[in-house]
Design a protein around this motif. Structure first.
Motif, PDB file in Angstrom:
ATOM      1  N   LYS A 184     -49.775 -33.658  32.593  1.00  7.51           N
ATOM      2  CA  LYS A 184     -51.211 -33.904  32.599  1.00  7.51           C
ATOM      3  C   LYS A 184     -51.561 -35.143  31.798  1.00  7.51           C
ATOM      4  O   LYS A 184     -50.740 -35.701  31.068  1.00  7.51           O
ATOM      5  N   LEU A 185     -52.825 -35.536  31.947  1.00  3.53           N
ATOM      6  CA  LEU A 185     -53.375 -36.566  31.075  1.00  3.53           C
ATOM      7  C   LEU A 185     -53.380 -36.043  29.640  1.00  3.53           C
ATOM      8  O   LEU A 185     -53.463 -34.829  29.424  1.00  3.53           O
ATOM      9  N   PRO A 186     -53.275 -36.910  28.630  1.00  2.00           N
ATOM     10  CA  PRO A 186     -53.342 -38.375  28.733  1.00  2.00           C
ATOM     11  C   PRO A 186     -52.008 -39.073  28.996  1.00  2.00           C
ATOM     12  O   PRO A 186     -51.964 -40.289  29.130  1.00  2.00           O
ATOM     13  N   MET A 187     -50.888 -38.306  29.076  1.00  2.00           N
ATOM     14  CA  MET A 187     -49.593 -38.958  29.251  1.00  2.00           C
ATOM     15  C   MET A 187     -49.286 -39.276  30.711  1.00  2.00           C
ATOM     16  O   MET A 187     -48.757 -40.348  31.024  1.00  2.00           O
ATOM     17  N   PHE A 188     -49.641 -38.361  31.624  1.00  2.00           N
ATOM     18  CA  PHE A 188     -49.238 -38.496  33.025  1.00  2.00           C
ATOM     19  C   PHE A 188     -50.443 -38.595  33.950  1.00  2.00           C
ATOM     20  O   PHE A 188     -51.510 -38.047  33.665  1.00  2.00           O
ATOM     21  N   PHE A 189     -50.221 -39.279  35.090  1.00  2.00           N
ATOM     22  CA  PHE A 189     -51.295 -39.456  36.066  1.00  2.00           C
ATOM     23  C   PHE A 189     -50.682 -39.519  37.457  1.00  2.00           C
ATOM     24  O   PHE A 189     -49.694 -40.224  37.685  1.00  2.00           O
ATOM     25  N   ARG A 190     -51.261 -38.773  38.377  1.00  2.00           N
ATOM     26  CA  ARG A 190     -50.808 -38.803  39.772  1.00  2.00           C
ATOM     27  C   ARG A 190     -51.471 -39.976  40.471  1.00  2.00           C
ATOM     28  O   ARG A 190     -52.665 -39.963  40.743  1.00  2.00           O
ATOM     29  N   VAL A 191     -50.685 -40.991  40.801  1.00  2.00           N
ATOM     30  CA  VAL A 191     -51.245 -42.230  41.348  1.00  2.00           C
ATOM     31  C   VAL A 191     -51.370 -42.205  42.866  1.00  2.00           C
ATOM     32  O   VAL A 191     -52.082 -43.022  43.438  1.00  2.00           O
ATOM     33  N   GLN A 192     -50.656 -41.327  43.508  1.00  2.00           N
ATOM     34  CA  GLN A 192     -50.743 -41.172  44.967  1.00  2.00           C
ATOM     35  C   GLN A 192     -50.074 -39.872  45.350  1.00  2.00           C
ATOM     36  O   GLN A 192     -49.647 -39.097  44.501  1.00  2.00           O
ATOM     37  N   ARG A 193     -50.000 -39.639  46.638  1.00  3.97           N
ATOM     38  CA  ARG A 193     -49.513 -38.354  47.157  1.00  3.97           C
ATOM     39  C   ARG A 193     -48.115 -37.995  46.650  1.00  3.97           C
ATOM     40  O   ARG A 193     -47.830 -36.825  46.378  1.00  3.97           O
ATOM     41  N   SER A 194     -47.241 -38.977  46.483  1.00  2.00           N
ATOM     42  CA  SER A 194     -45.834 -38.685  46.224  1.00  2.00           C
ATOM     43  C   SER A 194     -45.365 -38.951  44.802  1.00  2.00           C
ATOM     44  O   SER A 194     -44.190 -38.709  44.494  1.00  2.00           O
ATOM     45  N   PHE A 195     -46.234 -39.450  43.918  1.00  2.00           N
ATOM     46  CA  PHE A 195     -45.767 -39.837  42.584  1.00  2.00           C
ATOM     47  C   PHE A 195     -46.712 -39.407  41.468  1.00  2.00           C
ATOM     48  O   PHE A 195     -47.932 -39.563  41.570  1.00  2.00           O
ATOM     49  N   ILE A 196     -46.116 -38.887  40.382  1.00  2.00           N
ATOM     50  CA  ILE A 196     -46.789 -38.724  39.095  1.00  2.00           C
ATOM     51  C   ILE A 196     -46.081 -39.654  38.123  1.00  2.00           C
ATOM     52  O   ILE A 196     -44.850 -39.623  38.005  1.00  2.00           O
ATOM     53  N   LEU A 197     -46.846 -40.495  37.417  1.00  2.00           N
ATOM     54  CA  LEU A 197     -46.269 -41.472  36.502  1.00  2.00           C
ATOM     55  C   LEU A 197     -46.547 -41.127  35.052  1.00  2.00           C
ATOM     56  O   LEU A 197     -47.592 -40.578  34.707  1.00  2.00           O
ATOM     57  N   ASN A 198     -45.602 -41.504  34.191  1.00  2.00           N
ATOM     58  CA  ASN A 198     -45.859 -41.578  32.763  1.00  2.00           C
ATOM     59  C   ASN A 198     -46.558 -42.908  32.524  1.00  2.00           C
ATOM     60  O   ASN A 198     -46.000 -43.976  32.810  1.00  2.00           O
ATOM     61  N   LEU A 199     -47.783 -42.893  32.034  1.00  2.00           N
ATOM     62  CA  LEU A 199     -48.550 -44.129  31.864  1.00  2.00           C
ATOM     63  C   LEU A 199     -47.869 -45.099  30.902  1.00  2.00           C
ATOM     64  O   LEU A 199     -48.070 -46.317  31.002  1.00  2.00           O
ATOM     65  N   GLU A 200     -47.058 -44.578  29.986  1.00  2.00           N
ATOM     66  CA  GLU A 200     -46.339 -45.455  29.061  1.00  2.00           C
ATOM     67  C   GLU A 200     -45.204 -46.210  29.757  1.00  2.00           C
ATOM     68  O   GLU A 200     -44.650 -47.160  29.198  1.00  2.00           O
ATOM     69  N   ALA A 201     -44.847 -45.789  30.970  1.00  2.00           N
ATOM     70  CA  ALA A 201     -43.758 -46.440  31.699  1.00  2.00           C
ATOM     71  C   ALA A 201     -44.229 -47.620  32.538  1.00  2.00           C
ATOM     72  O   ALA A 201     -43.415 -48.302  33.158  1.00  2.00           O
ATOM     73  N   VAL A 202     -45.544 -47.870  32.568  1.00  2.00           N
ATOM     74  CA  VAL A 202     -46.082 -48.983  33.366  1.00  2.00           C
ATOM     75  C   VAL A 202     -45.801 -50.304  32.667  1.00  2.00           C
ATOM     76  O   VAL A 202     -46.155 -50.494  31.504  1.00  2.00           O
ATOM     77  N   ARG A 203     -45.147 -51.227  33.402  1.00  2.00           N
ATOM     78  CA  ARG A 203     -44.864 -52.547  32.844  1.00  2.00           C
ATOM     79  C   ARG A 203     -45.910 -53.571  33.287  1.00  2.00           C
ATOM     80  O   ARG A 203     -46.377 -54.375  32.495  1.00  2.00           O
ATOM     81  N   SER A 204     -46.277 -53.533  34.565  1.00  2.00           N
ATOM     82  CA  SER A 204     -47.231 -54.526  35.063  1.00  2.00           C
ATOM     83  C   SER A 204     -47.976 -53.979  36.269  1.00  2.00           C
ATOM     84  O   SER A 204     -47.552 -53.013  36.903  1.00  2.00           O
ATOM     85  N   LEU A 205     -49.095 -54.639  36.577  1.00  2.00           N
ATOM     86  CA  LEU A 205     -49.930 -54.271  37.714  1.00  2.00           C
ATOM     87  C   LEU A 205     -50.216 -55.527  38.529  1.00  2.00           C
ATOM     88  O   LEU A 205     -50.467 -56.599  37.973  1.00  2.00           O
ATOM     89  N   ASN A 206     -50.193 -55.352  39.846  1.00  2.00           N
ATOM     90  CA  ASN A 206     -50.526 -56.460  40.729  1.00  2.00           C
ATOM     91  C   ASN A 206     -51.273 -55.881  41.928  1.00  2.00           C
ATOM     92  O   ASN A 206     -50.667 -55.364  42.861  1.00  2.00           O
TER      93      ASN A 206
END
Length: 235
Positions: A184-206
């Motif tokens: 769950k938040l605040p650590m994790f976020f479901r960004v689309q149908r197939s993935f839940i991400l650890n927000l700390e693992a994001v390196r860059s956005l485009n």
């Protein structure tokens, strides 16, 4: 129990009305959307978590079989057809059941009860949360401890979940919907149908693409992009 989210896909309005009326008679079903075109249903399914799809097989332009084959992480699919000879084709695409028109309520109920049992089985016993910072998952015949802050992302792969951590990955039976109750938040976020991400693992956005610290690139659903940017503190 939590209601199972459903959609209907059928180019015949009367056929949709019948299935809609049946859904209202089943307490554990919730109709989220109804489509007369399978292409529109595909767009919806790519951005929304649905448990059961009731889909006609024969439709112009884009058939129910083609819809099922286009889904990377399909929900339970119950095909509806006027021709029994299409049933085999339906099962070959991974459908859990098929209903022949005109659909009887008793046959409809049998199909959805079977779907409910299958979905409950998928949600149980593969992931165990021990406390707020770790889980154990069943993988390769043993229970494996994973610290939540080690998880980079979790990917749905059919009936399975792939947990990618620093230095490796593990696969277990389960659904992202069930994992949203754990990650769950605040650590994790479901960004689309197939993935839940650890927000700390994001390196860059485009744009709508995310690069993670392990080099993995993942797209974010359009309806999730603004929330993701806000969570990352980007205005």
């Amino acid at each position: 129990m939590e209601k199972l989210k459903c959609i209907i896909v059928d180019d015949e309005p009367i056929a949709r009305d019948i299935i809609e009326s049946f859904i209202t008679e089943v307490p554990y079903l919730e109709l989220k959307a109804s489509f007369g075109e399978s292409a529109k249903a595909l767009v919806y399914l790519e951005e929304n978590a649905i448990d059961i799809v009731f889909s006609d097989i024969e439709m112009p332009k884009f058939t129910g079989l083609e819809l099922a084959q286009s889904l990377t992480n399909p929900p339970v699919i119950i095909f509806i057809t006027a021709h029994r000879n299409f049933a085999l084709d339906g099962f070959e695409t991974g459908a859990s059941d098929y209903l022949v028109k005109p659909v009887r309520f008793d046959r409809f109920l049998k199909a959805v009860n079977r779907a409910k049992d299958y979905l409950l089985l998928k949600k149980t016993a593969s992931v165990h949360q021990i406390n707020s910072d770790r889980i154990f998952i069943k993988s390769e015949g043993k229970l494996i401890k994973i610290l939540l802050n080690e998880i980079l992302y979790v990917e749905a792969q059919g009936d399975y979940l792939k947990f990618v951590i620093n230095g490796g990955s593990y696969t277990t039976l389960g659904t992202l919907k069930a994992m949203e109750e754990v990650l769950k938040l605040p650590m994790f976020f479901r960004v689309q149908r197939s993935f839940i991400l650890n927000l700390e693992a994001v390196r860059s956005l485009n744009g709508n693409m995310i690069e993670l610290i392990d080099g993995k690139n993942i797209s974010v659903a359009l309806n999730k992009k603004e929330e993701l940017y806000q969570l990352l503190g980007i205005k």
